[in-house]
Enzyme design. Structure first.
Site, PDB file in Angstrom:
ATOM      1  N   GLY A 175      40.119  41.033  43.073  1.00  0.00           N
ATOM      2  CA  GLY A 175      39.354  40.231  42.116  1.00  0.00           C
ATOM      3  C   GLY A 175      38.309  39.379  42.810  1.00  0.00           C
ATOM      4  O   GLY A 175      37.153  39.285  42.361  1.00  0.00           O
ATOM      5  N   ASP A 176      38.695  38.753  43.910  1.00  0.00           N
ATOM      6  CA  ASP A 176      37.733  37.954  44.675  1.00  0.00           C
ATOM      7  C   ASP A 176      36.610  38.823  45.225  1.00  0.00           C
ATOM      8  O   ASP A 176      35.437  38.445  45.180  1.00  0.00           O
ATOM      9  CB  ASP A 176      38.449  37.278  45.850  1.00  0.00           C
ATOM     10  CG  ASP A 176      39.312  36.110  45.413  1.00  0.00           C
ATOM     11  OD1 ASP A 176      38.742  35.065  45.079  1.00  0.00           O
ATOM     12  OD2 ASP A 176      40.542  36.244  45.409  1.00  0.00           O
ATOM     13  N   SER A 177      36.965  39.982  45.776  1.00  0.00           N
ATOM     14  CA  SER A 177      35.938  40.842  46.364  1.00  0.00           C
ATOM     15  C   SER A 177      34.990  41.377  45.299  1.00  0.00           C
ATOM     16  O   SER A 177      33.781  41.468  45.522  1.00  0.00           O
ATOM     17  CB  SER A 177      36.585  42.006  47.118  1.00  0.00           C
ATOM     18  OG  SER A 177      37.453  41.524  48.108  1.00  0.00           O
ATOM     19  N   ALA A 179      34.199  39.853  42.517  1.00  0.00           N
ATOM     20  CA  ALA A 179      33.322  38.736  42.148  1.00  0.00           C
ATOM     21  C   ALA A 179      32.234  38.561  43.217  1.00  0.00           C
ATOM     22  O   ALA A 179      31.064  38.324  42.894  1.00  0.00           O
ATOM     23  CB  ALA A 179      34.132  37.457  41.980  1.00  0.00           C
ATOM     24  N   GLY A 180      32.600  38.708  44.484  1.00  0.00           N
ATOM     25  CA  GLY A 180      31.618  38.605  45.561  1.00  0.00           C
ATOM     26  C   GLY A 180      30.562  39.697  45.484  1.00  0.00           C
ATOM     27  O   GLY A 180      29.359  39.441  45.671  1.00  0.00           O
TER      28      GLY A 180
END
Lengths: 407, 407
Positions: A175-177, A179-180
């Site tokens: 999820g973080d990646s 978003a990045g």
């Protein structure tokens, strides 16, 4: 007249990162991979991700990749002087990326208005768990929770009734990646419209939520629910709409993926496992019938795979030209001839760690590739260099800022 | 002087897609969401994804999202006239995106040289399973196989020894979507350098592999293997380096995610479940000790969660301010107040399907948002319009092209 795009197409783009953990630093990693100049502001104790995962002499191996191509500037943002320094840097940057909790940067005196006062056409990317507005805006941004809310966790599971174990986490901070990646895409879109010959010269502000990024991957899940009330269900190792396609056990405790879900491929597989009779069976005739009877079909395939080692399975399936692979762990990824051929697995010199194995650059741009110019720096390694170069601070100025704990 | 970026920052960018299935069409979907003009070439039988998933009267619900903001032109690329038409369109486009097998477009007379002959500064994105070169270049590009080779499948599993079931597929075509996202990022990077005031005016060619896109997400996996020989292992529903953080069962057969892996959060949880004694236990003191004894700790938490319904659990955990959520299925995503507030779940008019529930646009660009201008078109809906507008073909020309099966 034109600058040379020496390090990839983003050569000439200058990005300030006030980020930590995964999402914002991943965004600037991929911007830097394609040539952007990245200045990362870190607190004196460093980005917490420097403490994650395996270390050698207190230096993180993940950081070597996560921090590559960046220059690190230490600043204690609780100090008013540090905020002034940030504004001085912003004035000379194209883009600012941050992933504090919504509103926190503004409370420090670095809200959008303050930033635009010094750099009117700045492109600003705010990354957060739930976004900059709405009822959940202030909820803590734990990646695993955002992935569950985006609908991904529910589907990453064995079929209902198959297992008592919970749905699994995707093995990385997906999820973080995501978003990045979306932030990087949005940033470059914004600078294109700002900077192009017929462009509008305007800065833009983007608001990237981890939850939104995950939801946007969910294919037909929402429209199918809206129109038909259908709640999409997990299918474990299989694909919901095609068979046979799954992971099957080998005799030596590994898994072999086989994707033989077209008529010609299924015929090849039936022949390879010496079950040509399957082709005559009405319950395996055509993809739809095979999907309906997939449990029985997969049991037959498992009878064959479980008698052979993973090496034998790969040899026989490859010879028969059936799409297949063992499930790669780190060991197989690191030694894969295709990844090595394409520079996706390469050694990089790291001042702190020696030679380190890095993932390569995506996308490959054949006529203007990006570069790995250096590995993740130590905390504040470039503080003097950047503050000298951008703000003309002298050794004496730096010494007193250091003495008072600003840098 | 400047154009108005009416539909988002990519207004004014024209993209030709010769794609099918997921990766290239997902790339153009997100380019179109931010305002790019998308022209999609389809064979007379249409993109195969139109047959996937749930249908209403033969019209795909997924397609409504996947094809939105695109204009569809039918062309039979086996005809030499169709190839001429493609070249005529290329001349008027900024970007071409394709995901045939490597080399296939060149065999049709649409190799990079032929494309650049009509449009020297064209940006070209080739998307494939394994890339445009190397020993695996010609392998079939099945997404599940690429995800396994990129290392993601291995890690998306329960911890070794926990389950006899195979590692699960991430519930969506994540490898294809990641490749599409990376391609979109690379494309916009290339047009920025080409088009900006101080840019070089050059086209660029990119080669995006599904396998590479997945591998680039793998965090510290490669450097840790290279330096220490450590093969990263799956951890099921947990996070490898923090506890407690997992999915726990409710009394009504659902899963609740709880992330209470800091000291203050763990103290809140211990109090909520009426086990303040846990805080005094050496084996649960500090994150490192909790990770070591996570099986015992999770069993204690499960004893509590399994006595309460999912609604009760969410209420109590939220009241105690502990990060948590139920695992959302389509039903919870579709009705979530945050997603609705942010326009991430919205109804769109579809000519074929009526009102359809769509995922919104990522990233949110507050001062210049993208738009959903229309839902996925029918096959060839814009053939006449585009060929008239771009190539000045007249009704008679179109009629004879149609009669001979070119369009």
């Amino acid at each position: 007249m034109t600058e040379t795009a020496q390090h990839g197409p983003l050569t000439g783009l200058r990005v300030l990162e006030i980020g930590h953990f995964v999402a914002a630093p991943f965004c600037t990693r991929i911007l830097g991979d394609l040539g952007a100049e990245i200045i990362k502001i870190e607190p004196p104790q460093g980005d917490p991700v420097r403490q994650w995962g395996e270390q050698i002499d207190g230096n993180s191996l993940w950081w070597s990749v996560h921090g590559r191509n960046k220059r690190s500037v230490t600043l204690n943002l609780k100090s008013a002087k540090a905020v002034e320094i940030v504004l001085g840097l912003v004035e000379k940057c194209d883009v600012l990326v941050e992933n504090f909790r919504p509103g926190q940067l503004a409370r420090m005196g670095l809200g959008d208005d303050a930033l635009r006062a010094v750099k009117p056409d700045l492109v600003i990317a705010h990354i957060s768990g739930f976004g900059q507005d709405g009822p959940y805006r202030d909820r803590a941004a734990f990646g695993v929770i955002g992935e569950a809310i985006g609908g991904l966790r529910y589907l990453t599971d064995h079929a209902p009734g198959t297992s008592d174990l919970p749905p699994v986490r995707v093995g990385v901070s997906i999820g973080d990646s995501l978003a990045g990646l979306y932030a990087a895409f949005g940033i470059v879109s914004a600078v294109w419209q700002r900077d192009r010959v017929k462009g509008d010269g305007k800065g833009r502000t983007m608001d990237v939520a981890l939850t939104d990024s995950v939801l946007s991957m969910m294919e037909g899940m929402l429209p199918e629910y809206g129109a038909l009330g259908k709640v999409r269900q997990p299918t474990g190792s299989r694909i919901p709409t095609a068979a046979p396609s799954s992971a099957y056990p080998s005799s030596d405790g590994r898994w072999i993926l086989i994707a033989a879900n077209s008529e010609p491929l299924f015929a090849k597989l039936a022949s390879l496992i010496r079950r040509p009779d399957l082709l005559e069976e009405p319950k395996f005739k055509g993809n739809r019938a095979r999907v309906e009877n997939v449990v029985e079909l997969d049991a037959i395939i498992t009878t064959w795979t479980s008698q052979l080692t993973i090496v034998e399975l790969e040899n026989r399936l490859t010879t028969a030209d059936i799409p297949s692979t063992q499930v790669y762990s780190a060991a197989e990824c690191a030694t894969d001839p295709q990844f090595i051929h394409r520079g996706m697995v390469r050694e990089v010199d790291d001042e702190l760690l020696g030679r380190v194995l890095h993932t390569g650059i995506v996308p490959h741009i054949s006529d203007n590739p990006g570069t790995i110019r250096w590995a993740g720096p130590s905390v504040g390694q470039h503080t003097n260099e950047i503050l000298g170069e951008f703000l003309s601070l002298k050794p004496d100025d730096l010494a007193s800022l250091r003495a008072e704990g600003t840098i």
